[in-house]
Design a protein around this motif. Structure first.
Motif, mmCIF file in Angstrom:
data_model
loop_
_atom_site.group_PDB
_atom_site.id
_atom_site.type_symbol
_atom_site.label_atom_id
_atom_site.label_comp_id
_atom_site.label_asym_id
_atom_site.label_seq_id
_atom_site.Cartn_x
_atom_site.Cartn_y
_atom_site.Cartn_z
ATOM 1 N N LEU A 31 -14.556 -3.722 8.007
ATOM 2 C CA LEU A 31 -13.575 -4.064 9.050
ATOM 3 C C LEU A 31 -12.785 -5.308 8.662
ATOM 4 O O LEU A 31 -11.575 -5.371 8.873
ATOM 5 N N ARG A 32 -13.469 -6.269 8.053
ATOM 6 C CA ARG A 32 -12.782 -7.484 7.605
ATOM 7 C C ARG A 32 -11.740 -7.145 6.537
ATOM 8 O O ARG A 32 -10.620 -7.655 6.565
ATOM 9 N N GLU A 33 -12.083 -6.267 5.597
ATOM 10 C CA GLU A 33 -11.122 -5.860 4.566
ATOM 11 C C GLU A 33 -9.908 -5.171 5.184
ATOM 12 O O GLU A 33 -8.774 -5.403 4.773
ATOM 13 N N ILE A 34 -10.160 -4.325 6.170
ATOM 14 C CA ILE A 34 -9.061 -3.639 6.851
ATOM 15 C C ILE A 34 -8.172 -4.646 7.572
ATOM 16 O O ILE A 34 -6.945 -4.583 7.483
ATOM 17 N N LEU A 35 -8.792 -5.604 8.271
ATOM 18 C CA LEU A 35 -8.008 -6.617 8.984
ATOM 19 C C LEU A 35 -7.199 -7.482 8.021
ATOM 20 O O LEU A 35 -6.043 -7.807 8.305
ATOM 21 N N LEU A 36 -7.787 -7.847 6.895
ATOM 22 C CA LEU A 36 -7.032 -8.625 5.898
ATOM 23 C C LEU A 36 -5.837 -7.836 5.387
ATOM 24 O O LEU A 36 -4.744 -8.384 5.193
ATOM 25 N N TRP A 37 -6.024 -6.544 5.176
ATOM 26 C CA TRP A 37 -4.920 -5.689 4.748
ATOM 27 C C TRP A 37 -3.851 -5.635 5.839
ATOM 28 O O TRP A 37 -2.659 -5.749 5.549
ATOM 29 N N LEU A 38 -4.260 -5.487 7.095
ATOM 30 C CA LEU A 38 -3.292 -5.422 8.197
ATOM 31 C C LEU A 38 -2.514 -6.714 8.352
ATOM 32 O O LEU A 38 -1.352 -6.692 8.764
ATOM 33 N N GLU A 39 -3.137 -7.836 8.030
ATOM 34 C CA GLU A 39 -2.446 -9.122 8.116
ATOM 35 C C GLU A 39 -1.279 -9.226 7.143
ATOM 36 O O GLU A 39 -0.386 -10.042 7.329
ATOM 37 N N THR A 40 -1.256 -8.380 6.117
ATOM 38 C CA THR A 40 -0.131 -8.377 5.172
ATOM 39 C C THR A 40 1.069 -7.620 5.747
ATOM 40 O O THR A 40 2.103 -7.527 5.093
ATOM 41 N N GLU A 41 0.908 -7.086 6.975
ATOM 42 C CA GLU A 41 1.946 -6.310 7.653
ATOM 43 C C GLU A 41 2.462 -5.178 6.767
ATOM 44 O O GLU A 41 3.655 -5.094 6.454
#
Length: 81
Positions: A31-41
């Motif tokens: 989930l953290r990896e997914i959130l970090l990816w989402l933060e890149t918009e």
């Protein structure tokens, strides 16, 4: 091309995603990896797409994430890098 939407998800979709996290036993690390990816918009294709992570596949259409799959399940759409 749309950016993947994080805030203001429709409530039924949000509940579906939470259910999939539990059913697919997605770890907090994933989930953290997914959130970090989402933060890149990330910009998403207009149609169906998917993004592979080590233990989970995120699937969506346009600006919305629609579900999570296990890595042994077959996603549909355009693979995002």
């Amino acid at each position: 091309m749309p950016r993947i939407r994080r805030p203001n998800l429709p409530r039924p979709l949000y509940r579906h995603l939470v259910d999939r996290v539990h059913q697919r036993e997605i770890s907090t690390t994933q989930l953290r990896e997914i959130l970090l990816w989402l933060e890149t918009e990330p910009v998403a294709p207009e149609g169906s797409w998917f993004k592979r992570f080590p233990d989970v596949i995120v699937c969506g259409r346009g600006e919305l994430i629609l579900t999570f799959l296990r890595r042994d399940q077959a996603p549909l759409g355009e693979e995002m890098q």
